[in-house]
Structures are given as structure tokens and as C-alpha cells.
Design an enzyme around this catalytic site. Structure first.
Site, mmCIF file in Angstrom:
data_model
loop_
_atom_site.group_PDB
_atom_site.id
_atom_site.type_symbol
_atom_site.label_atom_id
_atom_site.label_comp_id
_atom_site.label_asym_id
_atom_site.label_seq_id
_atom_site.Cartn_x
_atom_site.Cartn_y
_atom_site.Cartn_z
ATOM 1 N N ARG A 238 0.855 -1.181 0.000
ATOM 2 C CA ARG A 238 0.000 0.000 0.000
ATOM 3 C C ARG A 238 0.892 1.232 0.000
ATOM 4 O O ARG A 238 1.891 1.287 0.739
ATOM 5 C CB ARG A 238 -0.898 0.029 1.243
ATOM 6 C CG ARG A 238 -2.054 -0.979 1.220
ATOM 7 C CD ARG A 238 -3.091 -0.620 0.154
ATOM 8 N NE ARG A 238 -4.250 -1.505 0.175
ATOM 9 C CZ ARG A 238 -4.404 -2.604 -0.566
ATOM 10 N NH1 ARG A 238 -3.435 -2.961 -1.394
ATOM 11 N NH2 ARG A 238 -5.495 -3.318 -0.490
ATOM 12 N N GLU A 267 -3.468 7.428 -4.736
ATOM 13 C CA GLU A 267 -3.769 6.729 -5.994
ATOM 14 C C GLU A 267 -5.079 7.293 -6.519
ATOM 15 O O GLU A 267 -6.030 7.407 -5.743
ATOM 16 C CB GLU A 267 -3.908 5.231 -5.755
ATOM 17 C CG GLU A 267 -2.575 4.584 -5.458
ATOM 18 C CD GLU A 267 -2.654 3.072 -5.282
ATOM 19 O OE1 GLU A 267 -3.718 2.485 -5.593
ATOM 20 O OE2 GLU A 267 -1.682 2.486 -4.828
ATOM 21 N N HIS A 286 -0.905 0.105 -9.702
ATOM 22 C CA HIS A 286 -1.543 -0.856 -8.794
ATOM 23 C C HIS A 286 -2.112 -2.053 -9.578
ATOM 24 O O HIS A 286 -3.321 -2.298 -9.594
ATOM 25 C CB HIS A 286 -2.651 -0.167 -7.974
ATOM 26 C CG HIS A 286 -2.944 -0.882 -6.680
ATOM 27 N ND1 HIS A 286 -3.309 -0.236 -5.523
ATOM 28 C CD2 HIS A 286 -2.939 -2.202 -6.372
ATOM 29 C CE1 HIS A 286 -3.519 -1.115 -4.560
ATOM 30 N NE2 HIS A 286 -3.294 -2.319 -5.054
HETATM 31 C C1 GLV Z 1 -4.974 -5.207 -3.850
HETATM 32 O O1 GLV Z 1 -4.257 -4.278 -3.606
HETATM 33 C C2 GLV Z 1 -5.507 -6.085 -2.854
HETATM 34 O O2 GLV Z 1 -5.410 -5.803 -1.658
HETATM 35 O O3 GLV Z 1 -6.089 -7.109 -3.250
#
Ligand code: GLV
Length: 323
Positions: A238, A267, A286
Site C-alpha cells: 500500500r 492513488e 496498482h
Molecule cells: C490489492 O491491492 C488487494 O489488496 O487485493
């Protein structure tokens, strides 16, 4: 009567079809996520919410949904966007999609590590700009992997899958986690160390810890200064685990050598963010779990959790109790 549910994004049919078959589903069908105020309106009176990391599911929203809300099903493994304690305090089950995205996220971690270490984006640019005139003995030199040390911060499912892959590249593995045991680390060929040792010894540092109040800005001016000047930081967990301003300073002042990020703070990362001006940074939007197979499985699990929850059944993949 069918349960009423709100699905916050257009998810793969593998999940959407079973949801539509089992529930009266309202699906937000814009490419961009619904604004918070719109979400509040759409969740009023529903029995279940199927959401993703782009929605803030806080106590206020949970309250606004109403007392009939039974389940919040997140199509992701991480759930830091959800106030899990507030939901569970009201008896609302919270589900997520662990396991199925482990391999895809670990693959992307290695892809980013290699991209940064071997300067792949810079090399692609070099050709596009017409700079490739000849093979040059000293151009675009990167870092070897074999014999170097990879420090894995957070040796959970994804951290372990990264360790398995990294062993194939002949990296020496060290790992840190608050509850990690020597035996658990040794099982994937890693040596357990404390965080300062990991930062001091690692040539590559890869972050796999969830975002919690304790891990927010775990990578900050102090921890960056503990890393080698030749080190590369990889973040696929994250964005807020890294203090991004401190990272920018560290990359511009030679405190560390490079970074590869699948996640940023915020983001999306604005196109004019200073990090994007640096040649020694690789950033992707991401995409850790972004494979067809993985997203299908995530959607299916999110649907299963949602349908179980609205039918008062235990969720196949519930978020652990936080209260
Ligand atoms: C993506 O970032 C997830 O947590 O699945």
C-alpha cells in the site's frame, strides 16, 4: 424476496453473474468510482455491499446504509479502506479475497525488482528516443541479483511467494515481521532479522506488510537513511507504507539508488507528481493482481462472500475479528 446489494464497480462476469442471479443487484457502471456522497445514497437500504479498494467504507457510510446491512464483501485481499471494527461492532460480516492473488502479486514484485535493477524502462526510453547507436560497454548498467540480499518486510502469503521466486535468482533472503519466527523464515530459505538489520544489509527491500497505523510511513527519512546507498526499494503493498516525500528526497540525494512502486500515495498518482520525473523510479498503476485468471477468481470469491452474507451464512473468506 431477493436480497438487495450494491456493487461498487463493474467486476468480471465470474463474480457479477452469480451476484445478479442470487440478488437484486444495483451496479455502479462508470469507469471511475462513485463519489463518496453518491455511495452513501446508493447503499441506503441494501443488505450487502460488494466493494473494492477504491471505496472508503467508513463508519458513517455503514451507519447510512441502515440496520439491515449484513455483509461488506471486498474484492481485494487488503481492506484498509474499510472500518472493519465499525462493521463488526454492528454484526456486519466483512469478507475479502486472500490467497488467489498471492502468485500474481509475487510475480509482479519480481518483475518490478528486475525492471528497476536492470533499468528496463530507461532502456525502453533510450531506444524510443533514438539513442541506440551502438552496443556500449558502459551504458545502462544495472545491478546483479545473484549473490545479493533481498530483505522482505512482512513474510505473509505474498512475502513467502516472493521468497520462493527470489531463491531462483540466487538472492540471499532476510525477512522481518512483528510475529515472524525463525522457523517460519527458515521454511522459505530466509533468515529472520530485525528491521534495522534488514535495512542495513539488504540490496533490495521489498514491502509486503499490510497498511495499519503501525506500518504507515514505515519507510521514512530515518529508515531510508538506514538503507544502503545502492539499495532499491520495491513496494507492492500500500502506498502510505512509504513516506513518498521522504522517498523523493532519498532518491534525489543518493540516499538510496532506486525504487519500484506498484502502489502510491495518493492513488491515482497525479501525472505531475515529482516522482515521475526521476529516471531511477519505476511506477505502475496498482496492477499486482491484474491478470485475467486472478481477477476472475477474486470476483468469484467476492461474490461467494456477498451471497453467503446476505443469506446469513458464514463467509467463506471472512476478515478476522477486530473487536
Ligand atoms: C490489492 O491491492 C488487494 O489488496 O487485493
Amino acid at each position: 424476496m431477493q436480497a438487495k446489494v450494491f456493487v461498487t464497480r463493474i467486476i468480471p462476469d465470474a463474480g457479477l453473474e452469480p451476484v445478479r442471479a442470487a440478488c437484486a443487484a444495483d451496479v455502479w457502471d462508470d469507469r471511475l468510482p462513485a463519489p463518496y456522497d453518491t455511495l452513501i445514497e446508493r447503499v441506503r437500504g441494501v443488505d450487502g455491499i460488494l466493494c473494492s479498494i477504491t471505496e472508503r467504507i467508513d463508519a458513517n457510510l455503514i451507519e447510512a446504509a441502515g440496520p439491515q446491512l449484513k455483509v461488506i464483501s471486498q474484492m481485494a485481499v487488503g481492506y484498509d479502506n474499510i472500518d472493519v471494527a465499525a462493521a463488526q461492532a454492528r454484526g456486519i460480516a466483512v469478507g475479502h479475497t486472500p490467497g488467489v492473488l498471492t502468485e500474481a502479486t509475487a510475480d509482479l514484485t519480481l518483475a518490478l525488482l528486475l525492471a528497476a535493477a536492470r533499468r528496463i524502462p530507461e532502456s525502453v526510453e533510450y531506444i524510443r528516443k533514438g539513442e541506440w547507436r551502438t552496443w556500449e560497454p558502459q551504458t545502462l548498467l544495472g545491478h546483479d541479483l545473484a549473490g545479493k540480499t533481498l530483505g522482505i518486510v512482512g513474510l505473509g502469503r505474498i512475502g513467502k511467494a516472493v521468497a520462493k521466486r527470489a531463491a531462483g535468482f540466487e538472492l540471499r533472503l532476510i525477512a522481518h515481521g512483528p510475529r515472524l519466527t525463525d522457523a517460519e523464515a527458515a521454511a522459505v530459505g530466509a533468515v529472520r532479522v530485525d528491521l534495522p538489520t534488514l535495512l542495513r544489509e539488504a540490496d533490495f527491500v521489498s514491502l509486503h506488510t499490510p497498511l495499519t497505523p503501525e506500518t504507515r510511513h514505515l519507510i521514512n527519512p530515518t529508515t531510508l537513511a538506514q538503507m544502503k546507498p545502492t539499495a532499491i526499494l520495491v513496494n507492492t503493498t500500500r502506498g502510505p507504507v512509504v513516506d513518498q516525500t521522504a522517498l523523493y528526497d532519498a532518491l534525489t540525494n543518493g540516499v538510496i539508488s532506486g525504487a519500484a512502486l506498484d502502489v502510491t500515495d495518493p492513488e491515482p498518482l497525479p501525472a505531475d507528481d515529482p516522482l515521475l520525473t526521476l529516471p531511477n523510479v519505476v511506477i505502475v498503476p496498482h496492477i499486482g493482481s491484474a491478470t485475467v485468471g486472478t481477477r476472475n477468481q477474486m470476483a468469484r470469491i467476492a461474490a461467494d462472500n456477498l451471497i453467503a452474507g446476505v443469506n446469513d451464512q458464514p463467509l467463506p473468506h471472512a476478515v478476522p475479528a477486530q473487536i
